[in-house]
Design a protein around this motif. Structure first.
Motif, PDB file in Angstrom:
ATOM      1  N   SER A  38     -15.084  -6.418  -0.194  1.00  0.00           N
ATOM      2  CA  SER A  38     -14.910  -6.494   1.250  1.00  0.00           C
ATOM      3  C   SER A  38     -14.753  -7.955   1.636  1.00  0.00           C
ATOM      4  O   SER A  38     -15.476  -8.821   1.140  1.00  0.00           O
ATOM      5  N   ASP A  39     -13.820  -8.252   2.515  1.00  0.00           N
ATOM      6  CA  ASP A  39     -13.599  -9.632   2.938  1.00  0.00           C
ATOM      7  C   ASP A  39     -14.679 -10.081   3.904  1.00  0.00           C
ATOM      8  O   ASP A  39     -15.131  -9.323   4.755  1.00  0.00           O
ATOM      9  N   VAL A  40     -15.076 -11.341   3.763  1.00  0.00           N
ATOM     10  CA  VAL A  40     -16.096 -11.912   4.635  1.00  0.00           C
ATOM     11  C   VAL A  40     -15.762 -13.380   4.884  1.00  0.00           C
ATOM     12  O   VAL A  40     -15.263 -14.069   3.998  1.00  0.00           O
ATOM     13  N   VAL A  41     -16.006 -13.844   6.105  1.00  0.00           N
ATOM     14  CA  VAL A  41     -15.858 -15.257   6.439  1.00  0.00           C
ATOM     15  C   VAL A  41     -17.244 -15.870   6.388  1.00  0.00           C
ATOM     16  O   VAL A  41     -18.143 -15.469   7.125  1.00  0.00           O
ATOM     17  N   PHE A  42     -17.434 -16.831   5.472  1.00  0.00           N
ATOM     18  CA  PHE A  42     -18.734 -17.459   5.302  1.00  0.00           C
ATOM     19  C   PHE A  42     -18.961 -18.609   6.277  1.00  0.00           C
ATOM     20  O   PHE A  42     -20.066 -18.891   6.672  1.00  0.00           O
ATOM     21  N   ASP A  43     -17.892 -19.313   6.639  1.00  0.00           N
ATOM     22  CA  ASP A  43     -18.042 -20.475   7.502  1.00  0.00           C
ATOM     23  C   ASP A  43     -16.757 -20.668   8.291  1.00  0.00           C
ATOM     24  O   ASP A  43     -15.667 -20.665   7.728  1.00  0.00           O
ATOM     25  N   ARG A  44     -16.887 -20.830   9.569  1.00  0.00           N
ATOM     26  CA  ARG A  44     -15.713 -21.101  10.403  1.00  0.00           C
ATOM     27  C   ARG A  44     -15.654 -22.601  10.648  1.00  0.00           C
ATOM     28  O   ARG A  44     -16.395 -23.138  11.447  1.00  0.00           O
ATOM     29  N   SER A  51     -13.670 -18.258   3.250  1.00  0.00           N
ATOM     30  CA  SER A  51     -13.831 -16.813   3.146  1.00  0.00           C
ATOM     31  C   SER A  51     -13.787 -16.389   1.690  1.00  0.00           C
ATOM     32  O   SER A  51     -13.459 -17.169   0.803  1.00  0.00           O
ATOM     33  N   GLY A  52     -14.132 -15.153   1.460  1.00  0.00           N
ATOM     34  CA  GLY A  52     -14.109 -14.605   0.110  1.00  0.00           C
ATOM     35  C   GLY A  52     -14.173 -13.100   0.172  1.00  0.00           C
ATOM     36  O   GLY A  52     -14.203 -12.505   1.236  1.00  0.00           O
TER      37      GLY A  52
END
Length: 102
Positions: A38-44, A51-52
Motif C-alpha cells: 500500500s502506498d504511503v507518504v512518510f513526509d511532505r 513516499s514508499g
C-alpha cells in the motif's frame, strides 16, 4: 441510525470467512483486511514528498484502540510492526506495517 448500520456492516467485510484475514493484536484475535502493498507518504517536504510502498491493513477501530507505532500485530501467522496509521474514518482505521521492527 446510519452510523449504527455502518458499524454492523463492518462485520460483513471484516470476517475471516469472507474478505478478512485472521490477526492477533495485544493478545486478542481480530480480523483485518490485509494488503501486502500500500502506498504511503512518510513526509511532505517543501518540494518533494517522501513516499514508499509498505504492507497495510484496515481494522475496526474498536479492535485496535490504543495502538501505537512499533506495536506488533500478527497477521495470518506473520509478525508485523506498526509504522503509522491514518485517522479513523467511519469506524475503520488503516494501519501501515513493517516486517522489521522500526
Amino acid at each position: 441510525m446510519f452510523k449504527e448500520q455502518l458499524q454492523k456492516d463492518l462485520d460483513v467485510f471484516l470476517n475471516a470467512t469472507e474478505f478478512g484475514t485472521a490477526a492477533l493484536y495485544n493478545g486478542v484475535a481480530i480480523v483485518v483486511d490485509f494488503r501486502s502493498s500500500s502506498d504511503v507518504v512518510f513526509d511532505r517536504g517543501n518540494i518533494h514528498d517522501v513516499s514508499g510502498s509498505v504492507p497495510a491493513c484496515f481494522c475496526k477501530e474498536s479492535d485496535i484502540q490504543g495502538i501505537e507505532n512499533r506495536d506488533p500485530i500478527t497477521i495470518d501467522g506473520a509478525i508485523f510492526y506498526v509504522l503509522d496509521s491514518d485517522p479513523s474514518s467511519g469506524g475503520i482505521q488503516k494501519i501501515y506495517l513493517s516486517k522489521d521492527r522500526p
